[in-house]
Motif scaffolding. Structure first.
Motif, PDB file in Angstrom:
ATOM      1  N   ARG A 184     -15.934  14.011 105.819  1.00 29.60           N
ATOM      2  CA  ARG A 184     -14.650  13.385 105.487  1.00 29.60           C
ATOM      3  C   ARG A 184     -13.621  13.629 106.589  1.00 29.60           C
ATOM      4  N   ARG A 191      -8.172  -2.655 108.889  1.00 32.94           N
ATOM      5  CA  ARG A 191      -9.246  -2.859 107.919  1.00 32.94           C
ATOM      6  C   ARG A 191     -10.531  -2.261 108.479  1.00 32.94           C
ATOM      7  N   ALA A 205      -6.566   1.107 102.521  1.00 35.51           N
ATOM      8  CA  ALA A 205      -7.270   1.346 101.260  1.00 35.51           C
ATOM      9  C   ALA A 205      -8.769   1.127 101.376  1.00 35.51           C
ATOM     10  N   ASP A 206      -9.199   0.071 102.079  1.00 39.94           N
ATOM     11  CA  ASP A 206     -10.643  -0.198 102.101  1.00 39.94           C
ATOM     12  C   ASP A 206     -11.397   0.849 102.916  1.00 39.94           C
ATOM     13  N   ALA A 241     -10.408   4.089 103.200  1.00 36.83           N
ATOM     14  CA  ALA A 241     -10.424   5.277 102.351  1.00 36.83           C
ATOM     15  C   ALA A 241     -11.477   5.146 101.251  1.00 36.83           C
ATOM     16  N   GLU A 242     -11.571   3.955 100.653  1.00 32.49           N
ATOM     17  CA  GLU A 242     -12.562   3.747  99.598  1.00 32.49           C
ATOM     18  C   GLU A 242     -13.982   3.813 100.154  1.00 32.49           C
ATOM     19  N   ALA A 243     -14.159   3.308 101.365  1.00 33.60           N
ATOM     20  CA  ALA A 243     -15.487   3.368 101.975  1.00 33.60           C
ATOM     21  C   ALA A 243     -15.898   4.815 102.240  1.00 33.60           C
ATOM     22  N   THR A 284     -12.116  10.622 108.771  1.00 32.95           N
ATOM     23  CA  THR A 284     -10.689  10.338 108.600  1.00 32.95           C
ATOM     24  C   THR A 284      -9.977  10.329 109.940  1.00 32.95           C
ATOM     25  N   ASP A 343     -14.855   7.400 100.575  1.00 33.54           N
ATOM     26  CA  ASP A 343     -15.163   7.975  99.267  1.00 33.54           C
ATOM     27  C   ASP A 343     -16.571   7.591  98.806  1.00 33.54           C
ATOM     28  N   GLY A 344     -16.926   6.313  98.999  1.00 32.96           N
ATOM     29  CA  GLY A 344     -18.256   5.869  98.605  1.00 32.96           C
ATOM     30  C   GLY A 344     -19.344   6.544  99.411  1.00 32.96           C
ATOM     31  N   ARG A 375     -11.320  13.079  96.614  1.00 28.62           N
ATOM     32  CA  ARG A 375     -11.073  11.814  97.292  1.00 28.62           C
ATOM     33  C   ARG A 375     -10.329  12.065  98.591  1.00 28.62           C
ATOM     34  N   THR A 376     -10.441  11.064  99.493  1.00 29.88           N
ATOM     35  CA  THR A 376      -9.834  11.195 100.805  1.00 29.88           C
ATOM     36  C   THR A 376      -8.334  11.389 100.703  1.00 29.88           C
TER      37      THR A 376
END
Length: 306
Positions: free
Chosen positions: A39, A51, A11-12, A14-16, A43, A18-19, A3-4
């Motif tokens: 990544r 956001r 958070a959104d 980082a989650e994007a 990043t 990861d997806g 994971r990142t």
């Protein structure tokens, strides 16, 4: 999947990332190394907005400009821009973004730097020295000679060579069945010297390294496993460094030399493209820059207004 885990990213975002990484690995079959590179680039470029929906073209251009001012090469800028464009297009398709902020994001054309190429005489000296070292029949020396001869004879990538199995060799036709980038399969040919080195390796070298647990790999390491590309690179560097005056190079240098010497010898560009496994002819044309002298000679001999 790693994971990142970057505390600086909302958070959104980082989650994007990861997806997107999961998409690259599971659906597009990208290697872990490639995913890590995506990544890292994402990043860095996406740091700043609160956001994901706040990411816009102006921010992306500013981040790339900052990267350029920090001394990044054109290749780095082009890679990061491409990573962002791929990511945002995916985000739109999956509903994470309503519009694509990177659709109009440009990037500098990445320059291509090819290694210094050894001439045919230097290549011959490297292979002759390796052949002398293999004369005593030690398994590793026979393998190393086969590695050098096949890389130079066929122009295959080192990963392609190490990925070959014994069944991929047709000795009667002197061909290899190679699985290249993108899962594309091609057949490459090799000459008599490479055929001799390969035959000695299979008859006298490979039996000395093979074990009950060995895979059907054509080339084996000292413990009987499939030869690691890193070991093959070391083999090439050692062989080249043993000959004074030869540019230090690795397997890609032998690939470059093979393409260059074929073109200098009059080979058709389309044939060289097929041999190297290039998807487009423009990639193969990068290898023609060292054959300008030959082109001038042909022009002087053949053109009525030369």
């Amino acid at each position: 999947m790693t994971r990142t885990g970057d505390a600086d990213l909302p958070a959104d975002i980082a989650e994007a990332i990861d997806g997107f990484a999961a998409h690259l690995e599971r659906e597009r079959g990208r290697s872990r190394h490639t995913v890590r590179a995506y990544r890292s680039d994402l990043t860095d470029v996406l740091r700043g907005p609160a956001r994901l929906s706040d990411v816009d073209l102006g921010h992306l251009r500013t981040r790339l400009a900052d990267t350029r001012e920090a001394g990044a090469s054109r290749a780095t800028l082009a890679r990061r821009a491409a990573a962002v464009r791929t990511f945002t297009a995916w985000a739109v398709r999956t509903g994470l973004l309503e519009t694509d902020p990177a659709a109009r994001l440009g990037s500098p054309k990445a320059g291509t730097v090819l290694p210094d190429v050894m001439d045919a005489a230097q290549a011959g000296a490297v292979l002759e020295a390796a052949g002398s070292g293999a004369a005593e029949g030690e398994p590793e020396a026979l393998r190393d000679l086969a590695v050098l001869e096949l890389l130079y004879a066929t122009g295959v990538r080192v990963a392609e060579l190490c990925g070959l199995d014994v069944d991929d060799v047709d000795e009667s036709r002197r061909t290899l069945r190679v699985l290249g980038k993108g899962g594309r399969e091609r057949t490459v040919v090799f000459g008599v010297p490479a055929a001799g080195a390969l035959r000695r390796w299979l008859e006298r070298g490979r039996p000395g390294l093979v074990t009950a647990a060995s895979p059907p790999a054509l080339l084996l390491g000292v413990r009987g496993g499939r030869l690691d590309p890193r070991v093959a690179r070391s083999v090439v560097h050692r062989a080249v460094q043993a000959i004074p005056g030869v540019p230090d190079t690795g397997p890609h240098g032998l690939r470059h030399a093979a393409a260059t010497h074929l073109l200098e010898g009059g080979a058709d560009l389309r044939y060289v493209q097929e041999l190297l496994g290039h998807a487009t002819l423009s990639t193969t044309q990068l290898y023609t820059h060292v054959t300008v002298d030959r082109l001038k000679v042909v022009h002087d001999q053949a053109h009525p207004r030369a």
